[in-house]
Design an enzyme around this catalytic site. Sequence first.
Site, PDB file in Angstrom:
ATOM      1  N   ASP A  10       1.213  -0.845   0.062  1.00 15.42           N
ATOM      2  CA  ASP A  10       0.150  -0.372   0.137  1.00 15.42           C
ATOM      3  C   ASP A  10       0.829   1.436   0.170  1.00 15.42           C
ATOM      4  O   ASP A  10       1.418   1.196   1.001  1.00 15.42           O
ATOM      5  CB  ASP A  10      -0.427   0.053   1.089  1.00 15.42           C
ATOM      6  CG  ASP A  10      -1.852   1.562   1.475  1.00 15.42           C
ATOM      7  OD1 ASP A  10      -1.641   2.204   0.834  1.00 15.42           O
ATOM      8  OD2 ASP A  10      -2.300   0.589   2.796  1.00 15.42           O
ATOM      9  N   ASN A  24      -6.585  12.640 -10.480  1.00 10.45           N
ATOM     10  CA  ASN A  24      -6.848  13.021 -11.990  1.00 10.45           C
ATOM     11  C   ASN A  24      -6.725  14.849 -12.377  1.00 10.45           C
ATOM     12  O   ASN A  24      -6.242  15.502 -11.039  1.00 10.45           O
ATOM     13  CB  ASN A  24      -8.853  13.044 -11.368  1.00 10.45           C
ATOM     14  CG  ASN A  24      -9.548  13.595 -10.572  1.00 10.45           C
ATOM     15  OD1 ASN A  24      -8.899  14.779 -10.351  1.00 10.45           O
ATOM     16  ND2 ASN A  24     -10.041  12.670  -9.363  1.00 10.45           N
ATOM     17  N   GLY A  32      -9.462   4.943  -6.502  1.00 14.43           N
ATOM     18  CA  GLY A  32      -7.882   4.544  -7.016  1.00 14.43           C
ATOM     19  C   GLY A  32      -6.541   4.933  -6.057  1.00 14.43           C
ATOM     20  O   GLY A  32      -7.011   4.878  -4.619  1.00 14.43           O
ATOM     21  N   VAL A  33      -5.619   5.323  -6.316  1.00 14.75           N
ATOM     22  CA  VAL A  33      -4.431   5.233  -5.905  1.00 14.75           C
ATOM     23  C   VAL A  33      -4.962   6.699  -4.778  1.00 14.75           C
ATOM     24  O   VAL A  33      -4.875   6.994  -3.331  1.00 14.75           O
ATOM     25  CB  VAL A  33      -2.681   5.443  -6.249  1.00 14.75           C
ATOM     26  CG1 VAL A  33      -2.152   6.404  -5.605  1.00 14.75           C
ATOM     27  CG2 VAL A  33      -2.650   4.344  -6.459  1.00 14.75           C
ATOM     28  N   ASP A  34      -4.877   7.536  -5.593  1.00 12.53           N
ATOM     29  CA  ASP A  34      -5.550   8.950  -5.715  1.00 12.53           C
ATOM     30  C   ASP A  34      -6.856   9.313  -4.313  1.00 12.53           C
ATOM     31  O   ASP A  34      -6.066   9.713  -2.874  1.00 12.53           O
ATOM     32  CB  ASP A  34      -6.561   9.565  -6.351  1.00 12.53           C
ATOM     33  CG  ASP A  34      -6.597  11.007  -6.692  1.00 12.53           C
ATOM     34  OD1 ASP A  34      -6.530  11.929  -6.006  1.00 12.53           O
ATOM     35  OD2 ASP A  34      -7.583  11.520  -7.478  1.00 12.53           O
ATOM     36  N   SER A 122      -1.412   4.873 -14.029  1.00 14.94           N
ATOM     37  CA  SER A 122      -2.161   4.964 -15.396  1.00 14.94           C
ATOM     38  C   SER A 122      -2.739   3.560 -15.675  1.00 14.94           C
ATOM     39  O   SER A 122      -3.165   3.038 -16.723  1.00 14.94           O
ATOM     40  CB  SER A 122      -1.934   5.553 -16.520  1.00 14.94           C
ATOM     41  OG  SER A 122      -1.969   6.642 -17.109  1.00 14.94           O
ATOM     42  N   GLY A 124      -4.028   1.340 -13.761  1.00 15.00           N
ATOM     43  CA  GLY A 124      -6.008   0.740 -12.730  1.00 15.00           C
ATOM     44  C   GLY A 124      -6.935   1.408 -13.749  1.00 15.00           C
ATOM     45  O   GLY A 124      -7.122   0.979 -14.383  1.00 15.00           O
ATOM     46  N   ILE A 125      -7.787   2.203 -12.817  1.00 15.17           N
ATOM     47  CA  ILE A 125      -8.989   2.780 -13.908  1.00 15.17           C
ATOM     48  C   ILE A 125      -8.699   3.309 -15.266  1.00 15.17           C
ATOM     49  O   ILE A 125      -9.295   3.248 -16.007  1.00 15.17           O
ATOM     50  CB  ILE A 125      -9.921   3.369 -12.963  1.00 15.17           C
ATOM     51  CG1 ILE A 125      -8.867   4.942 -12.058  1.00 15.17           C
ATOM     52  CG2 ILE A 125     -10.072   3.155 -11.625  1.00 15.17           C
ATOM     53  CD1 ILE A 125      -9.871   5.697 -12.374  1.00 15.17           C
TER      54      ILE A 125
END
Length: 169
Positions: A10, A24, A32-34, A122, A124-125
């Site tokens: 993590d 974003n 996600g990470v954000d 980039s 992930g989603i």
Amino acid sequence: MTTITLVQGDITRQSADAIVNAANSSLLGGGGVDGAIHRRGGPAILADCRRLRAGHHGKGLPTGQAVATTAGELDARWVIHTVGPRYSQEEDRSESLASCYRQSLRVADELGARTVAFPAVSAGIYGWPLEDAARIAVETVRATDTAVEEVRFVLFDERAYEAFAQWVG
């Protein structure tokens, strides 16, 4: 010479001078990470992001660029936010993805950061194929002139770890 290390885990639990956020363009949090970075880092990160939006980044942060904020409650001094491109089969956006890593390292150098933890931007989603995202990330970090001593790729699962290990090994 920058040392590249891999960690499965993590990113919000890492201890580093700077943690990179796959943000974003709004800079106001997301999934996600954000989302994880904003949740664990607390309201100070969002407050800094709002100040950026009220200033130079009124329209948000462009893809491939990077900017720093406080790290709030994270075990880091800064969060470097970078906006990765969405993957497209019709258009080669590899340069935009590489720019995320170069610009994040540029910001890290300006801050004096010596250890930087990166997610797989980039992958992930935003749909970037993991193996290609790993190749671009590692090749770009190796080719970038930086004073950062350690770049740590923090990969969420074994599949991501293995994809990056092919390029770091």
